[in-house]
Design an enzyme around this catalytic site. Sequence first.
Site, PDB file in Angstrom:
ATOM      1  N   PHE A 158       0.872  -1.170   0.000  1.00 37.71           N
ATOM      2  CA  PHE A 158       0.000   0.000   0.000  1.00 37.71           C
ATOM      3  C   PHE A 158       0.916   1.229   0.000  1.00 37.71           C
ATOM      4  O   PHE A 158       1.870   1.295   0.773  1.00 37.71           O
ATOM      5  CB  PHE A 158      -0.901  -0.024   1.236  1.00 37.71           C
ATOM      6  N   ASP A 190       2.808  -5.666   7.662  1.00 34.49           N
ATOM      7  CA  ASP A 190       1.590  -4.851   7.642  1.00 34.49           C
ATOM      8  C   ASP A 190       0.425  -5.836   7.556  1.00 34.49           C
ATOM      9  O   ASP A 190       0.302  -6.590   6.581  1.00 34.49           O
ATOM     10  CB  ASP A 190       1.634  -3.907   6.433  1.00 34.49           C
ATOM     11  N   TYR A 236     -10.075  -0.814  11.320  1.00 35.71           N
ATOM     12  CA  TYR A 236     -11.349  -0.346  10.724  1.00 35.71           C
ATOM     13  C   TYR A 236     -11.808  -1.205   9.552  1.00 35.71           C
ATOM     14  O   TYR A 236     -12.868  -0.960   9.013  1.00 35.71           O
ATOM     15  CB  TYR A 236     -11.238   1.128  10.292  1.00 35.71           C
ATOM     16  N   LYS A 237     -10.995  -2.202   9.156  1.00 34.79           N
ATOM     17  CA  LYS A 237     -11.418  -3.062   8.038  1.00 34.79           C
ATOM     18  C   LYS A 237     -12.140  -4.286   8.608  1.00 34.79           C
ATOM     19  O   LYS A 237     -13.269  -4.185   9.060  1.00 34.79           O
ATOM     20  CB  LYS A 237     -10.221  -3.463   7.196  1.00 34.79           C
ATOM     21  N   ARG A 245     -12.592  -4.568  -6.462  1.00 33.92           N
ATOM     22  CA  ARG A 245     -12.311  -5.437  -5.315  1.00 33.92           C
ATOM     23  C   ARG A 245     -13.602  -5.791  -4.588  1.00 33.92           C
ATOM     24  O   ARG A 245     -14.476  -4.937  -4.398  1.00 33.92           O
ATOM     25  CB  ARG A 245     -11.425  -4.716  -4.286  1.00 33.92           C
TER      26      ARG A 245
END
Length: 424
Positions: free
Chosen positions: A133, A208, A233-234, A383
């Site tokens: 990312f 990560d 938060y995912k 996605r």
Amino acid sequence: MSTTSLRPAIDRATCTALDESDPLAPMRERFVLPDGVIYLDGNSLGVLPRHTAAHVQRVITEEWGTGLIRSWNDAGWFAKPRTVGDRIAPLIGADAGEVVLGDSTSASLFQATVAAVRLRPGRRVIVAERGNFPTDLYMLEAVQELLGGGTPLERRLISDDGPTLDDVLDEHVAVVVLTQVDYRTGRMHDMAEVTRKVHAAGALVVWDLCHSAGAVPIDLNGADADFAVGCTYKYLNGGPGSPSFIWAATRHHDAARPALTGWHGHARPFDFTVDYAPAPGIERFRVGTPQLLSVAGLEASLDIWDDVDMEAVREKSLRLTELFMSLVDTRLTPHWGIEPVTPRESVRRGSQVSLRHEDGYAVMQALIERGVIGDFRAPDLIRFGFTPLYTSYADVWDAVDVLEDVLRTEIWREPRFARRGTVT
Ligand SMILES: Cc1ncc(COP(=O)(O)O)c(C=O)c1O
């Protein structure tokens, strides 16, 4: 379940039958899913748990409103980054006392990577992935600059198309920074195998876990990893802007010198001394006042995770992603060419599937208008995140139905779907 076992007889009734026998199906009731929405973007922002609002409300009215400053002690506010970290620990294969909440993942990556590089003095190379990312790469540039002593540290980038990790590892490498599950393709690294190679070269590894925490079983200690960071938060459903976390293997705690030396990471913050003295253990990775209202949202979602078996999550996740790919293979690819770029091999796959389409942005916007929410990553990937706690097999079937219709009617060609928002 193999792809072929699903193919012959699959129809919507097969999917509802799978839902009926799904041990995780009751979990869906613990989330708020808006009517008319099939939510396949929990890999970007998780769904709101049903009791989060009441919990956050209580923290506001009771702990803040009534408790006021007393809540730092009485409600355990000061210890939250560690106590909530302890609740994340079992989800990532960590021990109690090894995880602490941070700020954003970006800031935590900086914090952890500086500590890691400092543990390998004299080595001047950081290895990262071209497909990381981007924030990870941007933060590494700052690390290279900060620790380079005038000349930035060297960065070597690996990728699935080469160069490989084996190509770049040597005695100059200090740290390797990798994302376990690739945010674009959903491809998963073998954490234990990669860590072993990195250690054989005398380097340390920083993982990560943004796309793996809550998505796949993780065993940081079993893999003998060094440092890890991730977001909540995912898949962990902590809410927009919920805090990141930092993990460091216990063997590194005493020697670790993180980048940011704030007062909450001090050994005795309320002595208010002039000089910094690091807290013992993982707490030295803390910086300043934690965002306690965001922490409250995360605590509420962890109430759900406390009741979840990650192996069951993984089993359903693989079935959902396999079902989706199988339906795409049979119903979409032969007609419109759109196809998964996500690995078929289950050990190499996280909990998302990405499809390549030249006009992916417009296709996704048309899907969202029809209530199927995924997202788009430039230049051409759409996605779909599959979150076993609240995604059903029937959702997968219905989402493919809508995607088929969007492709068949070519509604995505309408100009309104080409207009880009800031967030894609
Ligand atoms: C793999 C990965 N790392 C880091 C981030 C960014 O994290 P943050 O915005 O919390 O700094 C993301 C965001 O989606 C991500 O997917």
